[in-house]
Design a protein around this motif. Structure first.
Motif, PDB file in Angstrom:
ATOM      1  N   VAL A 701      26.633  39.481  39.154  1.00  0.00           N
ATOM      2  CA  VAL A 701      26.211  40.826  38.751  1.00  0.00           C
ATOM      3  C   VAL A 701      25.900  41.633  40.002  1.00  0.00           C
ATOM      4  CG1 VAL A 701      25.233  40.038  36.573  1.00  0.00           C
ATOM      5  CG2 VAL A 701      23.778  40.157  38.594  1.00  0.00           C
ATOM      6  N   GLY A 702      25.630  42.956  39.771  1.00  0.00           N
ATOM      7  CA  GLY A 702      25.101  43.764  40.866  1.00  0.00           C
ATOM      8  C   GLY A 702      26.140  44.413  41.727  1.00  0.00           C
ATOM      9  N   GLY A 711      28.289  40.889  28.879  1.00  0.00           N
ATOM     10  CA  GLY A 711      29.595  40.617  29.455  1.00  0.00           C
ATOM     11  C   GLY A 711      30.439  41.839  29.723  1.00  0.00           C
ATOM     12  N   THR A 712      29.998  43.004  29.321  1.00  0.00           N
ATOM     13  CA  THR A 712      30.772  44.221  29.577  1.00  0.00           C
ATOM     14  C   THR A 712      30.159  44.994  30.720  1.00  0.00           C
ATOM     15  OG1 THR A 712      29.495  45.516  27.995  1.00  0.00           O
ATOM     16  CG2 THR A 712      31.429  44.345  27.153  1.00  0.00           C
ATOM     17  N   GLN A 757      37.969  37.563  41.689  1.00  0.00           N
ATOM     18  CA  GLN A 757      39.223  36.988  41.214  1.00  0.00           C
ATOM     19  C   GLN A 757      40.103  38.108  40.645  1.00  0.00           C
ATOM     20  OE1 GLN A 757      40.633  33.643  40.417  1.00  0.00           O
ATOM     21  NE2 GLN A 757      42.351  34.933  39.779  1.00  0.00           N
ATOM     22  N   SER A 758      41.365  38.136  41.042  1.00  0.00           N
ATOM     23  CA  SER A 758      42.289  39.162  40.542  1.00  0.00           C
ATOM     24  C   SER A 758      42.879  38.736  39.200  1.00  0.00           C
ATOM     25  CB  SER A 758      43.402  39.395  41.560  1.00  0.00           C
ATOM     26  OG  SER A 758      44.110  38.189  41.804  1.00  0.00           O
ATOM     27  N   ASN A 759      43.430  39.694  38.498  1.00  0.00           N
ATOM     28  CA  ASN A 759      44.108  39.469  37.219  1.00  0.00           C
ATOM     29  C   ASN A 759      43.184  38.973  36.122  1.00  0.00           C
ATOM     30  OD1 ASN A 759      46.637  40.231  38.338  1.00  0.00           O
ATOM     31  ND2 ASN A 759      46.867  38.150  39.173  1.00  0.00           N
ATOM     32  N   PRO A 766      32.409  40.150  37.223  1.00  0.00           N
ATOM     33  CA  PRO A 766      33.237  39.846  38.399  1.00  0.00           C
ATOM     34  C   PRO A 766      33.068  38.377  38.796  1.00  0.00           C
ATOM     35  CG  PRO A 766      31.927  41.834  38.750  1.00  0.00           C
ATOM     36  CD  PRO A 766      31.411  41.200  37.504  1.00  0.00           C
ATOM     37  N   VAL A 767      34.148  37.751  39.266  1.00  0.00           N
ATOM     38  CA  VAL A 767      34.125  36.327  39.629  1.00  0.00           C
ATOM     39  C   VAL A 767      34.588  36.186  41.079  1.00  0.00           C
ATOM     40  CG1 VAL A 767      34.891  34.004  39.044  1.00  0.00           C
ATOM     41  CG2 VAL A 767      34.636  35.724  37.232  1.00  0.00           C
TER      42      VAL A 767
END
Length: 775
Positions: A701-702, A711-712, A757-759, A766-767
């Motif tokens: 987060v952040g 989650g949104t 992480q893309s895609n 965000p990961v």
């Protein structure tokens, strides 16, 4: 100088009584790639792990826990001290060989277990008006008393504390009557591990790369102190003579050659004290120059030849039988005639006290505190390029070649080792054996090393022994390239004041601080581990009820993301390889990886095994997930895996320095801060000393001014969140800086970070992927 550190492992609980737990405390000291493990059971050395390079890949394949491929050579951690698999097994066995322990109250032998001490300590022994009394001690070695008796210091659980970043101190109160000894004595034994100067040289070979071979040295100092305590009105005195009884094999503890290929050079010793059939000194002192079979002073002697010389000239055994016994390390060599027909040879070898030279005549090193230490000698092993030099302020050293060590069907030694005679070498610095009250007029040379007697007028004892170990480290094949710059890391600098970090939970409750959030869950900074049990119980219940043993189950309904996830992970790993932070795929055949929070083995099957790792360990707390992992991975890959069912907060690597890569994904959120730091510390310990990495891939987060709801992602003018607490499954999604802060507390540093992480869909957290290495 390289920074050293100390870590305490989980205690080994032996029993529960009215006063609480009876447990053994275990510590690891880290320095220059060395891992030293010490235990409060007997104030003992239980592991001494040394990095090294082997000479062949075949050996590495048979040494799977300790080795990894580094091009044409194999980097590994060798344990150079004998011992048991665990502290509990050491305790249960009684440790008959005295592996690694401190022995006392009086080390070595006392004939018939009888002390002759003055009744009054107001006068020194030898004055004409002193009256003496005889005190009977335990008999535990034939007719004699050995190493403090049946329940000597080696059998006791000492108190322990970490006293500095490189030192652990053990202390023991030995009360009046302990094993029959008079007087009450407070004893301390302090281990300190420090680096010495290193020498970097380049070895040229026919490989496509130059290998940096780092000659390194560390110093292990053991300082003993004892104090006679006054109790009652009657003065009292007692003998004291402490020794460290570690068995060294400089190649590795389970070397099938034993110490036959070691050399020993006692250049700091000038004489030895012969013994009778019960190993009691005759009180003679024989110069080494006058006895060729015992002369280890003039030059380094190969121990195989020293043992043969001893067997023939001192034990009076036939040469052919001695040579066969030593070569085969087997005493069951039957005679071919005469009195030895049909009998096994008796144990033979060195078990003698050598007399240390006067410090004025030998090289000395001035230790802190003023103790002047004499170098007694050096043991060496040519193939492993290791040398152990020992210094002391004691007048003697017992040299023991492990003549009585053997393995029966009931013996369990570490790594499943089968120890045999002459497996190791003990160098036990001490005062002379059976020297209490020796008459200086009758035996003036022997009396120079007589045992210390503590009295009210002379109540203290001090003894120091230093072990300097030289070894070949392994620097790296090539230097890493410039680390990839990252704006997220740049923005984190100067923002480590956690007291200002805020967050919320999934019910939209806001928390003004991390502390307030944890307190709402019943977890405070000083609370015990039991306070977090409900936190983990909630998570386990949710996991059990909602996480099926399927791909969709372990990914929370997002099985469709696995292809993109694995592709992104592979790209990140390739970046690490391209910047020389991680070995290339072609060099991973003998390397070991670990997937923490493995579930059904998704990352192992899709990433780690295809990369070419020779073995992958799967660590997972949910047994219903781990049970299906072999089938999910498939027969070919499953054979390369080990399956470890344990909670991450309790996980300890089975061997320090074994992993080239530890992968942690979508599981870090379930750990409390305290356990997260501890877990990362264990990961750091599990990494190989040169080139091992931890990759953490986690929801975060952040990001700027964005807030996250269920989650949104939605825009918000509220302060940046550093955490979101999920009240349903007891998990905590943290910001990147929060994660990095915990990692730094665990002794790690960021070496590469990919912000996201893309895609992946835009409506989930965000990961990022973060690569850590030991700081």
């Amino acid at each position: 100088m390289v920074a050293c550190r100390v870590q305490e492992l989980d205690p080994v609980v032996l029993a529960q009584n009215d006063e609480g737990e009876v447990s053994i405390r275990v510590f690891r000291l880290f320095c220059n790639g060395i891992v030293l493990e010490v235990s409060s059971l007997g104030a003992s050395i239980t592991k001494f792990l040394v990095p090294s390079e082997s000479l062949c890949d075949d050996e590495a394949q048979n040494n799977e826990i300790r080795s990894h491929d580094t091009g044409n050579k194999v980097d590994r951690m060798d344990d150079i001290v004998l011992g048991f698999p665990s502290a509990q097994e050491m305790y249960q066995s009684g440790n008959p060989p005295y592996f690694g322990v401190v022995v006392g109250r009086v080390a070595n032998r006392i004939v018939k277990g009888q002390l002759r001490l003055p009744c009054s300590s107001s006068l020194s022994a030898g004055d004409e008006n002193v009256e003496y009394k005889t005190i009977q001690l335990d008999i535990n070695n034939g007719p004699n008393h050995l190493h403090g008796g049946i329940n000597g210091f080696s059998k006791k659980i000492w108190n322990a504390e970490i006293i500095s970043s490189d030192s652990v101190q053990f202390n023991l109160l030995s009360k009046y009557g302990d094993a029959g000894y008079p007087g009450t004595v407070q004893v301390t034994a302090t281990y300190q591990l420090q680096p010495l100067e290193s020498d970097l040289s380049i070895e040229q070979d026919n490989s496509p790369k130059n290998v940096s071979s780092l000659k390194q040295s560390i110093r292990l100092t053991l300082s003993f102190h004892a104090q006679l305590l006054e109790e009652g009105s009657a003065p009292c005195c007692t003998p004291i003579n402490l020794a460290q009884h570690t068995y060294f094999n400089l190649n590795r503890h389970d070397d099938p050659q034993g110490i036959l290929d070691h050399t020993l050079h006692l250049d700091g010793c000038v004489a030895y004290t012969p013994v009778d059939a019960d190993s009691i000194p005759t009180r003679q002192v024989v110069p080494l120059a006058n006895d060729s079979s015992m002369n280890l002073q003039s030059e380094p002697v190969v121990l195989k030849q020293a043992l043969i010389d001893f067997g023939v000239h001192k034990a009076a055994l036939p040469l052919d039988q001695v040579e066969a016994a030593v070569s085969q390390r087997n005493l069951n060599i039957h005679g071919t005639g005469g009195e030895n027909e049909g009998t096994a040879l008796p144990p033979f070898g060195l078990d003698h006290n050598f007399v240390v030279a006067d410090s004025k005549q030998e090289p000395v090193v001035q230790q802190e505190g003023g103790a002047v230490l004499t170098r007694i000698g050096t043991a060496a092993h040519a193939e492993s390029k290791r040398r152990l030099t020992v210094w002391t302020n004691a007048p003697g050293v017992q040299v023991y070649t492990a003549n009585y060590v053997s393995t029966s069907s009931s013996d369990k030694y570490k790594d499943g080792a089968k120890y045999q005679p002459w497996q190791a070498l003990c160098l036990e610095t001490q005062h002379f054996p059976d020297s209490i009250g020796v008459d200086p007029e009758m035996h003036p040379d022997f009396a120079k090393g007589r045992c210390v007697i503590l009295t009210p007028t002379n109540p203290t004892y001090q003894h120091t022994v230093v072990y300097d170990l030289e070894y070949q480290g392994f620097a790296s094949l090539v230097e890493p390239k410039q680390l990839v710059p990252n704006t997220m890391l740049d923005n984190m600098e100067g923002s480590n004041d956690m007291s200002t970090w805020v967050g919320r939970d999934t019910d939209s409750n806001r928390y003004p601080s991390i502390q307030a959030m944890w307190e709402s869950q019943g977890i405070t900074a000083g609370s015990s581990s039991s306070s977090s049990s409900s936190w983990y119980a909630r998570a386990a219940e949710h996991y059990q009820n909602n996480c099926e043993a399927t791909l969709d189950g372990v990914l929370g309904g997002f099985a469709r993301l696995t292809e993109s996830d694995l592709a992104g992970s592979l790209q990140f790993v390739q970046t690490l390889q391209q910047t020389n932070l991680l070995k290339p795929t072609s060099e991973l055949a003998n390397a070991v990886a670990c997937e923490c929070g493995a579930g059904i083995g998704r990352v192992s099957r899709g990433l780690l095994l295809p990369l070419g790792f020779g073995r992958v360990d799967l660590v997972e707390s949910a047994s219903h997930l781990l049970a299906v992992a072999p089938d999910f991975i498939g027969d070919e890959g499953a054979d390369k895996c080990r399956y470890l069912c344990t909670d991450l907060q309790d996980w300890v690597p089975s061997q320090p320095g074994m992993y080239s890569l530890i992968w942690i994904q979508w599981v870090f959120c379930y750990l409390t801060d305290k356990d997260a730091i501890r877990f990362l510390e264990q990961c750091r310990i599990g990494l190989q000393p040169h080139g091992g990495l931890i990759v953490l891939k986690e929801n975060t987060v952040g990001s700027n001014s964005k807030q996250y709801d269920d989650g949104t992602i939605t825009e918000s003018a509220l302060p940046q969140d550093d955490f979101v607490l999920d009240l349903e499954d007891a998990s905590l999604t943290r910001s990147v800086r929060y994660i990095v802060h915990l990692a730094r507390e665990a002794g790690l540093k960021v070496v590469h970070l990919q912000e996201s992480q893309s895609n992946f869909p835009n409506d989930i957290f965000p990961v990022p992927m973060i690569a850590f290495a030991p700081a």
